[in-house]
Write a protein that holds these residues in place. Structure first.
Motif, PDB file in Angstrom:
ATOM      1  N   SER A  29       0.833  -1.180   0.103  1.00 26.44           N
ATOM      2  CA  SER A  29       0.088  -0.021  -0.078  1.00 26.44           C
ATOM      3  C   SER A  29       0.854   1.096   0.091  1.00 26.44           C
ATOM      4  CB  SER A  29      -1.056  -0.033   0.944  1.00 26.44           C
ATOM      5  OG  SER A  29      -1.724  -1.028   1.242  1.00 26.44           O
ATOM      6  N   ARG A  79       2.818   2.340  -3.346  1.00 25.19           N
ATOM      7  CA  ARG A  79       2.082   2.642  -4.653  1.00 25.19           C
ATOM      8  C   ARG A  79       2.583   4.000  -5.218  1.00 25.19           C
ATOM      9  NH1 ARG A  79      -3.672   0.924  -2.639  1.00 25.19           N
ATOM     10  NH2 ARG A  79      -3.170   2.462  -0.785  1.00 25.19           N
ATOM     11  N   ARG A 137      -4.210  -1.440  -7.806  1.00 19.37           N
ATOM     12  CA  ARG A 137      -3.898  -2.174  -6.607  1.00 19.37           C
ATOM     13  C   ARG A 137      -4.784  -1.599  -5.509  1.00 19.37           C
ATOM     14  NH1 ARG A 137      -2.336  -2.180  -2.037  1.00 19.37           N
ATOM     15  NH2 ARG A 137      -0.892  -3.804  -0.978  1.00 19.37           N
ATOM     16  N   THR A 138      -6.164  -1.702  -5.802  1.00 17.78           N
ATOM     17  CA  THR A 138      -7.224  -1.528  -4.630  1.00 17.78           C
ATOM     18  C   THR A 138      -7.037  -0.032  -4.178  1.00 17.78           C
ATOM     19  OG1 THR A 138      -5.891  -2.448  -2.712  1.00 17.78           O
ATOM     20  CG2 THR A 138      -7.546  -3.831  -3.707  1.00 17.78           C
ATOM     21  N   MET A 139      -6.776   1.058  -5.045  1.00 19.82           N
ATOM     22  CA  MET A 139      -6.058   2.252  -4.540  1.00 19.82           C
ATOM     23  C   MET A 139      -7.364   3.196  -4.623  1.00 19.82           C
ATOM     24  SD  MET A 139      -2.770   4.079  -6.181  1.00 19.82           S
ATOM     25  CE  MET A 139      -2.134   5.502  -5.512  1.00 19.82           C
ATOM     26  N   THR A 140      -7.732   3.892  -3.690  1.00 21.43           N
ATOM     27  CA  THR A 140      -8.459   4.748  -3.525  1.00 21.43           C
ATOM     28  C   THR A 140      -8.438   6.192  -4.002  1.00 21.43           C
ATOM     29  OG1 THR A 140      -9.522   3.796  -1.498  1.00 21.43           O
ATOM     30  CG2 THR A 140     -10.282   5.943  -1.862  1.00 21.43           C
ATOM     31  N   ARG A 176      -4.063  12.197  -2.557  1.00 15.46           N
ATOM     32  CA  ARG A 176      -3.286  11.404  -3.616  1.00 15.46           C
ATOM     33  C   ARG A 176      -3.232  11.993  -4.868  1.00 15.46           C
ATOM     34  NH1 ARG A 176      -5.524   5.401  -1.542  1.00 15.46           N
ATOM     35  NH2 ARG A 176      -3.953   5.326   0.149  1.00 15.46           N
ATOM     36  N   SER A 221      -2.474   3.044   3.833  1.00 17.33           N
ATOM     37  CA  SER A 221      -3.949   2.894   3.234  1.00 17.33           C
ATOM     38  C   SER A 221      -4.546   4.060   3.776  1.00 17.33           C
ATOM     39  CB  SER A 221      -4.269   1.547   3.742  1.00 17.33           C
ATOM     40  OG  SER A 221      -4.209   1.762   5.147  1.00 17.33           O
ATOM     41  N   THR A 222      -5.761   4.243   2.914  1.00 17.32           N
ATOM     42  CA  THR A 222      -6.735   5.263   3.619  1.00 17.32           C
ATOM     43  C   THR A 222      -7.316   4.723   4.834  1.00 17.32           C
ATOM     44  OG1 THR A 222      -8.104   4.180   1.951  1.00 17.32           O
ATOM     45  CG2 THR A 222      -7.174   6.335   1.189  1.00 17.32           C
ATOM     46  N   SER A 223      -7.210   3.493   5.048  1.00 12.65           N
ATOM     47  CA  SER A 223      -7.925   2.725   5.995  1.00 12.65           C
ATOM     48  C   SER A 223      -7.466   3.100   7.338  1.00 12.65           C
ATOM     49  CB  SER A 223      -7.721   1.247   6.068  1.00 12.65           C
ATOM     50  OG  SER A 223      -7.988   0.500   4.633  1.00 12.65           O
ATOM     51  N   TRP A 252      -1.774  -6.636   4.336  1.00 15.25           N
ATOM     52  CA  TRP A 252      -3.085  -7.116   4.825  1.00 15.25           C
ATOM     53  C   TRP A 252      -2.783  -8.575   5.267  1.00 15.25           C
ATOM     54  CZ3 TRP A 252      -5.671  -3.231   6.497  1.00 15.25           C
ATOM     55  CH2 TRP A 252      -5.679  -2.170   5.661  1.00 15.25           C
ATOM     56  N   THR A 256     -10.284  -2.523   6.631  1.00 12.93           N
ATOM     57  CA  THR A 256     -10.324  -2.107   5.490  1.00 12.93           C
ATOM     58  C   THR A 256     -11.293  -2.207   4.304  1.00 12.93           C
ATOM     59  OG1 THR A 256      -8.543  -1.977   3.773  1.00 12.93           O
ATOM     60  CG2 THR A 256      -8.823  -4.088   4.741  1.00 12.93           C
ATOM     61  N   ASP A 257     -11.005  -2.143   3.084  1.00 13.21           N
ATOM     62  CA  ASP A 257     -11.964  -2.270   2.063  1.00 13.21           C
ATOM     63  C   ASP A 257     -12.718  -3.825   2.435  1.00 13.21           C
ATOM     64  OD1 ASP A 257     -10.968  -0.202   1.473  1.00 13.21           O
ATOM     65  OD2 ASP A 257      -9.751  -0.529  -0.179  1.00 13.21           O
ATOM     66  N   ILE A 297     -10.936  -6.491   0.385  1.00 14.51           N
ATOM     67  CA  ILE A 297      -9.605  -7.095   0.836  1.00 14.51           C
ATOM     68  C   ILE A 297     -10.117  -8.046   2.080  1.00 14.51           C
ATOM     69  CG2 ILE A 297      -7.684  -6.586   2.210  1.00 14.51           C
ATOM     70  CD1 ILE A 297      -7.488  -4.065   0.331  1.00 14.51           C
ATOM     71  N   GLU A 348     -14.784   4.000  -0.896  1.00 10.97           N
ATOM     72  CA  GLU A 348     -13.602   3.903  -1.405  1.00 10.97           C
ATOM     73  C   GLU A 348     -13.536   3.551  -2.946  1.00 10.97           C
ATOM     74  OE1 GLU A 348     -10.803   4.081   0.931  1.00 10.97           O
ATOM     75  OE2 GLU A 348     -12.372   4.535   2.430  1.00 10.97           O
ATOM     76  N   TYR A 367     -12.168   3.195  -6.430  1.00 12.93           N
ATOM     77  CA  TYR A 367     -10.804   2.510  -6.917  1.00 12.93           C
ATOM     78  C   TYR A 367     -10.492   3.262  -8.091  1.00 12.93           C
ATOM     79  CZ  TYR A 367     -10.693  -1.081  -3.269  1.00 12.93           C
ATOM     80  OH  TYR A 367     -10.784  -1.976  -2.184  1.00 12.93           O
TER      81      TYR A 367
HETATM   82  N1  GLU Z   1      -8.229   1.524  -0.581  1.00 15.08           N
HETATM   83  C1  GLU Z   1      -7.621   1.644   0.451  1.00 15.08           C
HETATM   84  C2  GLU Z   1      -6.374   2.555   0.004  1.00 15.08           C
HETATM   85  O1  GLU Z   1      -6.118   2.778  -1.318  1.00 15.08           O
HETATM   86  C3  GLU Z   1      -6.817   0.427   1.257  1.00 15.08           C
HETATM   87  C4  GLU Z   1      -6.579  -0.468   0.373  1.00 15.08           C
HETATM   88  C5  GLU Z   1      -4.964  -0.902   0.494  1.00 15.08           C
HETATM   89  O2  GLU Z   1      -4.382  -0.361   1.324  1.00 15.08           O
HETATM   90  O3  GLU Z   1      -4.405  -1.662  -0.387  1.00 15.08           O
HETATM   91  O4  GLU Z   1      -5.564   2.809   0.817  1.00 15.08           O
END
Ligand code: GLU
Length: 317
Positions: A135, A138, A152-155, A160, A202-204, A221, A238-239, A242, A263, A265
């Protein structure tokens, strides 16, 4: 002399019997923590002074060029010249981006999205090199040019967007909580007197740090899953994507409570590559309309429920 020999035998006997196990093994031997686990005490400063913007409005795509015919001088032409797309993905998030332990291949929803981008450039979805990123890695990987895109699950967030660009939204996730079954925790409110684990970067983390008694951050994770299994944390937050993957990997866990964040993506792209953002948006547009998006959802994400309609694109020009 005989007496001495007898004493020696007795002594040996005592040694081989050894002390009782409780004397040598501490009753509460602490299990080791994952590497780089650290306790987070407050929300990162960026969460407080976050810039505001229309985060999920991206750049309108033009008509997609034919695969194998990228416009001269474009970012896509440079990728084509190299012979492969370089995509940053996860290898630790079952369902989204994970390493299939039978084949050694990296698979998942995000990985299939990256393959679609490669297919649009080359006409061959195999012309992609995956680089595994955590995370926290990225944004630096996009900034250094080590990857062309991050899927990659990126909010998408305003924060950002200061550092990287994003495609339109390709998946709508939301943050929830994973606990051991029968923990008594029923949602994020139950974390006020508990420990929670999140991935750093992470945003989490920012979404939960002020709602839990203790927050520990780790690189991946799956590190959180190990901590939950070892009783070193009470929850992971988290999301839902995940968490669904983690719950599928450990039937002693369950996802609880409603989503408490949105979130959205996006595919991360280095700043200053407008042409690539528009191109990726064209690919996502096509995936939405020709059924590819729903097909990929059906392949990976049915543990989250039947396929919803793909997210609606929003453009700022
Ligand atoms: N979607 C969130 C983020 O972009 C959590 C997912 C993650 O860290 O992989 O930070």
């Amino acid at each position: 002399m005989r007496r001495l020999a007898l004493a020696a035998v007795l002594l040996l006997g005592a040694c081989s019997a050894g002390p009782a196990p409780s004397e040598v093994v501490p009753r509460s031997a602490a299990a080791p923590q994952p590497a780089n686990a650290s306790t987070v005490s407050a929300a990162p400063s960026s969460a407080a002074g976050a810039p505001s913007c229309d985060a999920t409005a991206s750049l309108r795509p033009g008509p997609l060029p034919q695969a194998g015919q990228m416009p001269a001088g474009s970012t896509m032409a440079k990728i084509a010249q190299r012979g492969r797309l370089i995509a940053g993905v996860d290898q630790n998030s079952f369902l989204m981006g994970f390493r299939n332990s039978f084949t050694g291949e990296i698979e998942g929803f995000d990985v299939d999205v990256a393959r679609q981008i490669a297919k649009a450039v080359f006409g061959d979805e195999k012309k992609v090199q995956f680089k595994v990123v955590t995370s926290a890695e990225r944004i630096p990987m996009l900034q250094s040019g080590a990857v062309d895109v991050v899927v990659r699950t990126m909010t998408i967030t305003c924060d950002r967007l200061e550092d990287v660009d994003f495609s339109q939204v390709y998946y709508q996730a939301g943050q929830r909580v994973l606990v051991r079954r029968n923990s008594g925790i029923t949602g994020v409110e139950g974390l006020a007197d508990r420990r929670v684990c999140v991935a750093s970067g992470s945003t989490s983390l920012g979404n939960v740090v002020n709602r839990a008694k203790t927050t520990v951050s780790v690189p991946n994770w799956t590190d959180c899953l190990v901590m939950l299994q070892q009783g070193q944390t009470d929850a992971i937050s988290t999301d839902d994507t995940i968490l669904a993957g983690l719950a599928a990997q450990d039937p002693y866990t369950e996802v609880v409570g409603a989503r408490f964040t949105d979130e959205s993506y996006g595919v991360g792209v280095p700043k200053g590559q407008e042409d690539l953002v528009r191109f990726v948006n064209g690919v996502l547009e096509r995936m939405r309309t020709d059924g590819t998006w729903s097909g990929i959802y059906g392949r990976w994400l049915t543990p989250l429920g039947p396929a919803p309609a793909p997210p609606v694109a929003r453009y700022r020009d």
